[in-house]
Write a protein that holds these residues in place. Sequence first.
Motif, PDB file in Angstrom:
ATOM      1  N   HIS A   1       0.581  -1.424  -0.088  1.00 12.37           N
ATOM      2  CA  HIS A   1      -0.071   0.135  -0.039  1.00 12.37           C
ATOM      3  C   HIS A   1       0.752   1.720  -0.115  1.00 12.37           C
ATOM      4  O   HIS A   1       0.324   2.349  -0.465  1.00 12.37           O
ATOM      5  CB  HIS A   1      -0.712   0.341   1.086  1.00 12.37           C
ATOM      6  CG  HIS A   1      -2.144  -0.930   1.149  1.00 12.37           C
ATOM      7  ND1 HIS A   1      -2.676  -2.175   1.326  1.00 12.37           N
ATOM      8  CD2 HIS A   1      -2.614  -0.876  -0.214  1.00 12.37           C
ATOM      9  CE1 HIS A   1      -3.629  -2.512   1.236  1.00 12.37           C
ATOM     10  NE2 HIS A   1      -3.891  -1.409   0.165  1.00 12.37           N
ATOM     11  N   GLU A   2       2.041   1.048   0.561  1.00 14.65           N
ATOM     12  CA  GLU A   2       2.525   2.138   0.558  1.00 14.65           C
ATOM     13  C   GLU A   2       3.502   2.394  -0.512  1.00 14.65           C
ATOM     14  O   GLU A   2       3.315   3.992  -1.458  1.00 14.65           O
ATOM     15  CB  GLU A   2       4.144   1.999   1.090  1.00 14.65           C
ATOM     16  CG  GLU A   2       4.345   3.178   2.035  1.00 14.65           C
ATOM     17  CD  GLU A   2       5.896   2.804   3.333  1.00 14.65           C
ATOM     18  OE1 GLU A   2       5.057   3.115   4.078  1.00 14.65           O
ATOM     19  OE2 GLU A   2       7.022   2.430   2.576  1.00 14.65           O
ATOM     20  N   SER A   3       3.512   1.860  -1.231  1.00 14.86           N
ATOM     21  CA  SER A   3       4.134   2.297  -3.197  1.00 14.86           C
ATOM     22  C   SER A   3       2.821   2.046  -4.007  1.00 14.86           C
ATOM     23  O   SER A   3       3.297   3.490  -4.601  1.00 14.86           O
ATOM     24  CB  SER A   3       4.622   0.575  -3.418  1.00 14.86           C
ATOM     25  OG  SER A   3       3.868  -0.560  -3.898  1.00 14.86           O
TER      26      SER A   3
ATOM     27  N   GLN B   1       0.234   3.906  -3.290  1.00 17.35           N
ATOM     28  CA  GLN B   1       0.243   5.605  -2.606  1.00 17.35           C
ATOM     29  C   GLN B   1       0.248   6.369  -3.519  1.00 17.35           C
ATOM     30  O   GLN B   1       0.451   7.111  -3.187  1.00 17.35           O
ATOM     31  CB  GLN B   1      -0.134   5.556  -1.065  1.00 17.35           C
ATOM     32  CG  GLN B   1      -1.446   5.504  -0.072  1.00 17.35           C
ATOM     33  CD  GLN B   1      -0.951   5.500   1.497  1.00 17.35           C
ATOM     34  OE1 GLN B   1       0.222   5.147   1.892  1.00 17.35           O
ATOM     35  NE2 GLN B   1      -1.892   5.186   2.292  1.00 17.35           N
ATOM     36  N   ASN B   2       1.557   6.220  -3.856  1.00 22.56           N
ATOM     37  CA  ASN B   2       2.946   7.075  -4.102  1.00 22.56           C
ATOM     38  C   ASN B   2       3.093   7.122  -5.533  1.00 22.56           C
ATOM     39  O   ASN B   2       3.155   6.513  -6.378  1.00 22.56           O
ATOM     40  CB  ASN B   2       3.999   6.493  -3.299  1.00 22.56           C
ATOM     41  CG  ASN B   2       5.266   8.120  -3.538  1.00 22.56           C
ATOM     42  OD1 ASN B   2       5.400   8.866  -4.490  1.00 22.56           O
ATOM     43  ND2 ASN B   2       5.875   8.164  -2.713  1.00 22.56           N
ATOM     44  N   ASN B   3       2.120   7.866  -6.221  1.00 19.40           N
ATOM     45  CA  ASN B   3       2.079   8.077  -7.881  1.00 19.40           C
ATOM     46  C   ASN B   3       3.340   8.477  -8.331  1.00 19.40           C
ATOM     47  O   ASN B   3       3.531   7.525  -9.630  1.00 19.40           O
ATOM     48  CB  ASN B   3       1.131   9.316  -7.512  1.00 19.40           C
ATOM     49  CG  ASN B   3      -0.719   9.046  -8.500  1.00 19.40           C
ATOM     50  OD1 ASN B   3      -0.424   7.850  -8.764  1.00 19.40           O
ATOM     51  ND2 ASN B   3      -0.804   9.221  -8.289  1.00 19.40           N
ATOM     52  N   THR B   4       4.120   9.237  -8.056  1.00 21.12           N
ATOM     53  CA  THR B   4       5.390   9.853  -8.400  1.00 21.12           C
ATOM     54  C   THR B   4       6.380   8.018  -8.745  1.00 21.12           C
ATOM     55  O   THR B   4       6.690   7.167  -9.577  1.00 21.12           O
ATOM     56  CB  THR B   4       6.538  10.020  -7.402  1.00 21.12           C
ATOM     57  OG1 THR B   4       5.636  11.379  -6.785  1.00 21.12           O
ATOM     58  CG2 THR B   4       7.480  10.537  -8.272  1.00 21.12           C
ATOM     59  N   GLN B   5       6.315   7.324  -7.232  1.00 22.68           N
ATOM     60  CA  GLN B   5       6.565   5.877  -6.943  1.00 22.68           C
ATOM     61  C   GLN B   5       6.219   4.638  -8.172  1.00 22.68           C
ATOM     62  O   GLN B   5       6.798   4.335  -8.872  1.00 22.68           O
ATOM     63  CB  GLN B   5       6.771   5.035  -5.977  1.00 22.68           C
ATOM     64  CG  GLN B   5       8.060   4.271  -5.615  1.00 22.68           C
ATOM     65  CD  GLN B   5       8.260   3.719  -4.549  1.00 22.68           C
ATOM     66  OE1 GLN B   5       6.810   4.000  -3.635  1.00 22.68           O
ATOM     67  NE2 GLN B   5       8.718   2.986  -3.819  1.00 22.68           N
ATOM     68  N   GLU B   6       5.000   4.458  -8.478  1.00 23.03           N
ATOM     69  CA  GLU B   6       4.203   4.284  -9.636  1.00 23.03           C
ATOM     70  C   GLU B   6       4.594   4.280 -10.504  1.00 23.03           C
ATOM     71  O   GLU B   6       4.826   3.440 -11.927  1.00 23.03           O
ATOM     72  CB  GLU B   6       3.268   4.069  -9.026  1.00 23.03           C
ATOM     73  CG  GLU B   6       2.349   3.289 -10.603  1.00 23.03           C
ATOM     74  CD  GLU B   6       1.778   1.794  -9.806  1.00 23.03           C
ATOM     75  OE1 GLU B   6       0.338   2.221  -8.619  1.00 23.03           O
ATOM     76  OE2 GLU B   6       2.007   0.540 -10.195  1.00 23.03           O
TER      77      GLU B   6
HETATM   78  C1  NAG Z   1       7.046   9.633  -2.456  1.00 26.00           C
HETATM   79  O1  NAG Z   1       7.197  10.217  -3.023  1.00 26.00           O
HETATM   80  C2  NAG Z   1       8.483  10.967  -2.935  1.00 26.00           C
HETATM   81  C3  NAG Z   1       8.304  11.784  -4.299  1.00 26.00           C
HETATM   82  O2  NAG Z   1       7.463  12.288  -4.940  1.00 26.00           O
HETATM   83  C4  NAG Z   1       9.544  10.578  -1.937  1.00 26.00           C
HETATM   84  O3  NAG Z   1      10.017  11.496  -1.751  1.00 26.00           O
HETATM   85  C5  NAG Z   1       8.797   9.505  -1.527  1.00 26.00           C
HETATM   86  O4  NAG Z   1       9.863   9.019  -0.637  1.00 26.00           O
HETATM   87  C6  NAG Z   1       7.923   8.250  -1.958  1.00 26.00           C
HETATM   88  N1  NAG Z   1       7.803   7.974  -0.725  1.00 26.00           N
HETATM   89  C7  NAG Z   1       7.865   6.229  -0.906  1.00 26.00           C
HETATM   90  C8  NAG Z   1       6.900   5.638   0.620  1.00 26.00           C
HETATM   91  O5  NAG Z   1       8.092   5.752  -1.858  1.00 26.00           O
END
Ligand code: NAG
Length: 439
Positions: A31-33, A35-40
């Motif tokens: 879920h953590e991953s 949740q993070n659209n950027t990472q996705e």
């Molecule tokens: C989510 O993305 C931000 C950049 O927008 C990053 O700094 C952060 O570490 C990321 N969080 C996780 C849980 O990967």
Amino acid sequence: MRNILIQCLFCAFLLFGIWIPPLFIYFHHHHESYQNNTQESESLLSLEKYGHQQILHNPGQIPRPQVVTNPSDKEEPKNNDFNFSDPELTSGLLKYGLNIIVSKSLGYQRDVPDSRNAICLGKQYPTNLPTASVVICFYNEEFHVLFRTVSSVIYLTPSHLLEEIILVDDHSEYDDLKEKLDGYLETFRGKIKLIRNKEREGLIRSRMIGAGHASGDVLVFLDSHCEVNRVWLEPLLQAISKNPKMVVCPLIDVIDEMTFEYKASPLVRGIFDWNLQFKWDKVFSYEVEGPDGPSKPIRSPAMAGGLFAINRHYFYEIGQYDKGMNFWGGENVEISLRIWMCGGQLYIIPCSRVGHVVRNHLKRDPDLERAVIENYLRVVHVWMDEHKAHFLNRRPALKFKSYGNVSERVKLRKQLKCKSFQWYLDTIFPELEVSVNFW
Ligand SMILES: *[C@@H]1O[C@H](CO)[C@@H](O)[C@H](O)[C@H]1NC(C)=O
Ligand SMILES: *[C@@H]1O[C@H](CO)[C@@H](O)[C@H](O)[C@H]1NC(C)=O
Ligand SMILES: *[C@@H]1O[C@H](CO)[C@@H](O)[C@H](O)[C@H]1NC(C)=O
Ligand SMILES: [Mn+2]
């Protein structure tokens, strides 16, 4: 890498009979991953990082496209929304790779949000479209998930366009998929053919078995964990009626495997890397320009595999599938290359929307992993010409691995007078060749 790590952890714990802690870890990460659209989006579009190992993980899965979310509805379910000490939840996750408590609570039929672009709503389709046989293969699918797949097709497809639904049971083990399923399907009597394989055939041969029983003009293949959206079939049939060598896919929306929330996907096209790993990719801006932009068919180098429509005669003309492939994996790249290189076309039709559950299978299946490698080898040796070196150099051990007899597929390629893989790279998917030194 995360998934592999978690799987290893999981297997280790399983041995000692303690399997709840790793599930916690898994869902925490999971879920953590997302949740993070950027990472996705990075993991979807970035260069191949995981190399060899990724080939092994859920090879037949349709990946989750980057989901469009408004900043306001970015609230994802928190871990503590799920009770991981509930054995029904955890055993369901192991058996089906999804949340069976929510799935059961949704019942046998539900409405999903209309995810189409507004432009699609105004489109008119002729009434005399070709008819469709919808082929759904299943193996140990969750009962409600399977039933919603069927009921959504029944309720959202004009009856005169739906020749039949062909269900192929690939020798499932679970009891509720036996007499109970027969009983429930009585509701749709007349529209359903249920075929039960005597032994496990795998998805690829099961689809061919299903197609063999079909009589509609068009074959529509769906996974057994889908829910179709409104007016999903007409745009697919219209595209094929204009050009019988056009193979089309709906735009695949995401049904969350934990919450069963239905989420609209952005416009994407299907691609793969030199490991034959399928991915979603951005659509070029020029493809979506103009007032009709977001509703225009998207030229796609590859299909995800589970959901597509094809003229039934054309399916046979271009050689169905490779019977020598087992289970699944690689067949989506194989049919994509075959379509493009042998005179067909492959498009995603954004006005056709079908939701799909991306299941999370925690158990590894060594038989499946072996089969996938062999399937991939069959693809590269039949279709990729000298470029197969890019695949094999990434995995030198596979240079000496056997992959059965491909002479019939090589013959098929000659008979169909298919173009070279170089032509495919030059014309359909130049981005792959450019990537050769990076992936
Ligand atoms: C989510 O993305 C931000 C950049 O927008 C990053 O700094 C952060 O570490 C990321 N969080 C996780 C849980 O990967
Ligand atoms: C979680 O499930 C267990 C087993 O069914 C139950 O005893 C417990 O009360 C549940 N916890 C919550 C917070 O609902
Ligand atoms: C491969 O199969 C073809 C027929 O499909 C057969 O003629 C040929 O001998 C086979 N090759 C080998 C090495 O078994
Ligand atoms: Mn699927």
